[in-house]
Each structure stands twice: as structure tokens, then as C-alpha cells.
Design an enzyme around this catalytic site. Structure first.
Site, short mmCIF file in Angstrom:
data_model
loop_
_atom_site.label_atom_id
_atom_site.label_comp_id
_atom_site.label_asym_id
_atom_site.label_seq_id
_atom_site.Cartn_x
_atom_site.Cartn_y
_atom_site.Cartn_z
CB VAL A 1 -0.93 -0.01 1.22
CG1 VAL A 1 -1.92 1.16 1.15
CG2 VAL A 1 -1.70 -1.33 1.30
CG HIS A 2 2.98 1.48 -3.52
ND1 HIS A 2 4.18 0.82 -3.33
CD2 HIS A 2 2.25 0.72 -4.38
CE1 HIS A 2 4.18 -0.30 -4.05
NE2 HIS A 2 3.02 -0.38 -4.69
CG ASP A 3 -0.04 6.44 -3.72
OD1 ASP A 3 1.18 6.50 -3.94
OD2 ASP A 3 -0.88 6.34 -4.63
#
Length: 322
Positions: free
Chosen positions: A253-255
Site C-alpha cells: 500500500v504505497h501512497d
């Protein structure tokens, strides 16, 4: 355009003034829910850029998510529809054709604010004290590059610029060495990194440590609020896609990482560095060359995230959406 800064009154409570530049995008959606639900932010605007899906869809998606969160007080500005000198390239296979995974899109009640995202960034930052407005960039850096071209003084006025982008030890996710956001507009990334902006990069080296495990998704689903349901839906979609394309059970879950850092910097380990971006080679387009050695780099104007506390980050997300 009318000055968007006039839409807001200063808050007497000390909160971090923040603009989020994004291309929703399923993990952008989780990051927006984190920001919408966090009282520590004075959220000045959401600016949309073309990236995961075209900008017309990213701006619509930002407004959908704003409506779900009940945060129509936050204006959404539409920005660049294409990179500085490249053809647009999307990532619909990882975000769904509409950019919201399994969520059926709809036309939100509130429209976009008037004016271009780059002009909104300039107006909002220049109207505030120097270094007081943070910018979280969760997509290609095109809007920020355009803003800096139009107002070079912005580089010295902006507070921290927390960017989801880049890759070093983890390798790339769009090519062997490039992360999507930087690859999508490497020229914009190179221009931004060459300014005096205080850029902190949260690349795949850190974001791959932040994964939506089954237990974390179930915990969000159990909360039962509209914001929690939206965040969990995005993670469920990513879980299914990552299993099929990459073979991972727990998708990264990057952002949310740049937003989480602005809330709790201690959740991340940062290292001073100099980051350069490859713009000429088709083979290594968007590669981020991260140099930690001052003897080689000369100066170390940027910071690179090397480690992330996933439990702490998901705790922030859970608190925000509940």
C-alpha cells in the site's frame, strides 16, 4: 483564476497545512482517507494529475472519495492531462479501468474548483508563510513541475515535499529498475529534484514493507464506516490483482506512506541522499539513482526512506477511517 487561498480562514489550532497531489488510484484512495480523517491536517486542496488513469477520471475519483468522507470543504483542482514530453501511460491493470478497483464510479455532487492544479498550488503556497505548506505527491510530478516552471520562488516557499516514487534496492514495478510514478513522467521528476525543494522520497524500498495483510483488511472491514469500507474495498481489489499478476498475498500500500510520515515521522527511517532520474534511455527510463555518499554526490539535498513501520502506518489508517 480567483485566489483559492481566500476560501480558507487560518485555523488557530496548530495543524499541518497540506496539499495532496494525486492520481486516484486505489492506494491513492487509502491515502486520501487517511488525510481526510486526520485532525492533524489543515487540508487546503486536492490536486489531480493524469497517471494511473486519465486526469478526468482521477479528478472525478478524488471528488468521489471526498464525498464519501464528507469533506466537501476541501477543493479539488484538475491538473495536467499528460506528462511534460511523453505520451500518457496508465496503470489500469493495477487500479481498475476507472481507477477505483471494484467501486462503481458515479458523478459526485460537487464539481472541481475553477483553475488549473498548478496555479492552485502556487496560489495556496505563496499566500502562506514560507515553509508552512507541505505537499504530498502521490502520482507523477507533472503538476509540481509545471508550478515550479511558472513560479520558481515556489521551491523556497514550499515546506516538505513528500513524494511516493522511486526504487533502489527493491528494483522497479513498471520496468526492471523504475517505479511507475517516476517512470510515467521522468522529466517532471528530474526537474523537481533539481530545484531547492525539500524532497523526501518514499520509494518501493520502503513501501514494499507496508502490506495489506488479510488481518489488516478484515480489521478495516469490521469498522463498518463509509471511509473504512472504501479503504478496505481498495485493498481487497489490490489483493486480488497482486495475487494474479505478481503472486503476492499481501499487496503493498504505497501512497499512504508520505501522508503517514507527515503525521508521524518516527514511523520511517530516512537517509540523506542525492537522487537523479534517468530521462534519456528507453531501457532505464525513470530509474532513480540514489547516492548516499557525500564524497561522490557533493551535497545530499534529498532524503530517502529506507524502512517503514507497517503496524504503525495501518494503525493511523484505522484511526482515521473509524
Amino acid at each position: 483564476m480567483p485566489n483559492p487561498a481566500t476560501r480558507f480562514k487560518p485555523d488557530p489550532v496548530t495543524r499541518q497545512a497540506l496539499i495532496i497531489d494525486c492520481d486516484p488510484g486505489v492506494d491513492d484512495a487509502v491515502a486520501l482517507m487517511l488525510a481526510f480523517g486526520s485532525e492533524a491536517f489543515e487540508l487546503l486542496a486536492i490536486t489531480a494529475v493524469g497517471g494511473n488513469v486519465p486526469v478526468v477520471k482521477t479528478a472525478r475519483n478524488a471528488r468521489i472519495l471526498r464525498q464519501i468522507a464528507g469533506r466537501e470543504d476541501v477543493p479539488v483542482f484538475m491538473g495536467a492531462d499528460r506528462p511534460l514530453r511523453r505520451e500518457p501511460a496508465g496503470a489500469g491493470e493495477f487500479h481498475g479501468a476507472e481507477g477505483l478497483g471494484d467501486m462503481a464510479p458515479f458523478e459526485p455532487e460537487a464539481a472541481c474548483a475553477d483553475g488549473h492544479a498548478a496555479e492552485a498550488i502556487i496560489a495556496l503556497v505563496m499566500a502562506r508563510p514560507a515553509k508552512s505548506v507541505a505537499l504530498a505527491v502521490l502520482g507523477p510530478l507533472t503538476n509540481l513541475a509545471l508550478a515550479l516552471r511558472r513560479e520558481p520562488a515556489l521551491a523556497e516557499r514550499l515546506g516538505p515535499v513528500a513524494v511516493m516514487g522511486g526504487a533502489r534496492s527493491e528494483g522497479g514495478n513498471i520496468t526492471a529498475s523504475a517505479e511507475f510514478n517516476i517512470w510515467a513522467d521522468p522529466d517532471a521528476a528530474a526537474e523537481v529534484l533539481a530545484t531547492g525543494c525539500d524532497v523526501i522520497l518514499f520509494g518501493l524500498d520502503a513501501t514494499h514493507q507496508v502490506r495489506a495483510t488479510e488481518a489488516r483488511i478484515v480489521s478495516l472491514e469490521a469498522a463498518g464506516t463509509p471511509m473504512a469500507d472504501a479503504a478496505a474495498s481498495m485493498m481487497r481489489f489490490s489483493q486480488r490483482v497482486e495475487r494474479r499478476i505478481v503472486g503476492w498475498d499481501a499487496p503493498p500500500v504505497h501512497d499512504p506512506c508520505p501522508v503517514a510520515w507527515l503525521l508521524q515521522p518516527a514511523l520511517f527511517t530516512l537517509q540523506p541522499c542525492r537522487v537523479s532520474v534517468e530521462t534519456e534511455s528507453d531501457l532505464t527510463r525513470g530509474h532513480t539513482a540514489v547516492e548516499f555518499r557525500q564524497a561522490v554526490a557533493g551535497t545530499l539535498p534529498h532524503r530517502w526512506a529506507t524502512a517503514a513501520d507497517a503496524e504503525g502506518i495501518f494503525s493511523l489508517i484505522a484511526d482515521a477511517v473509524r
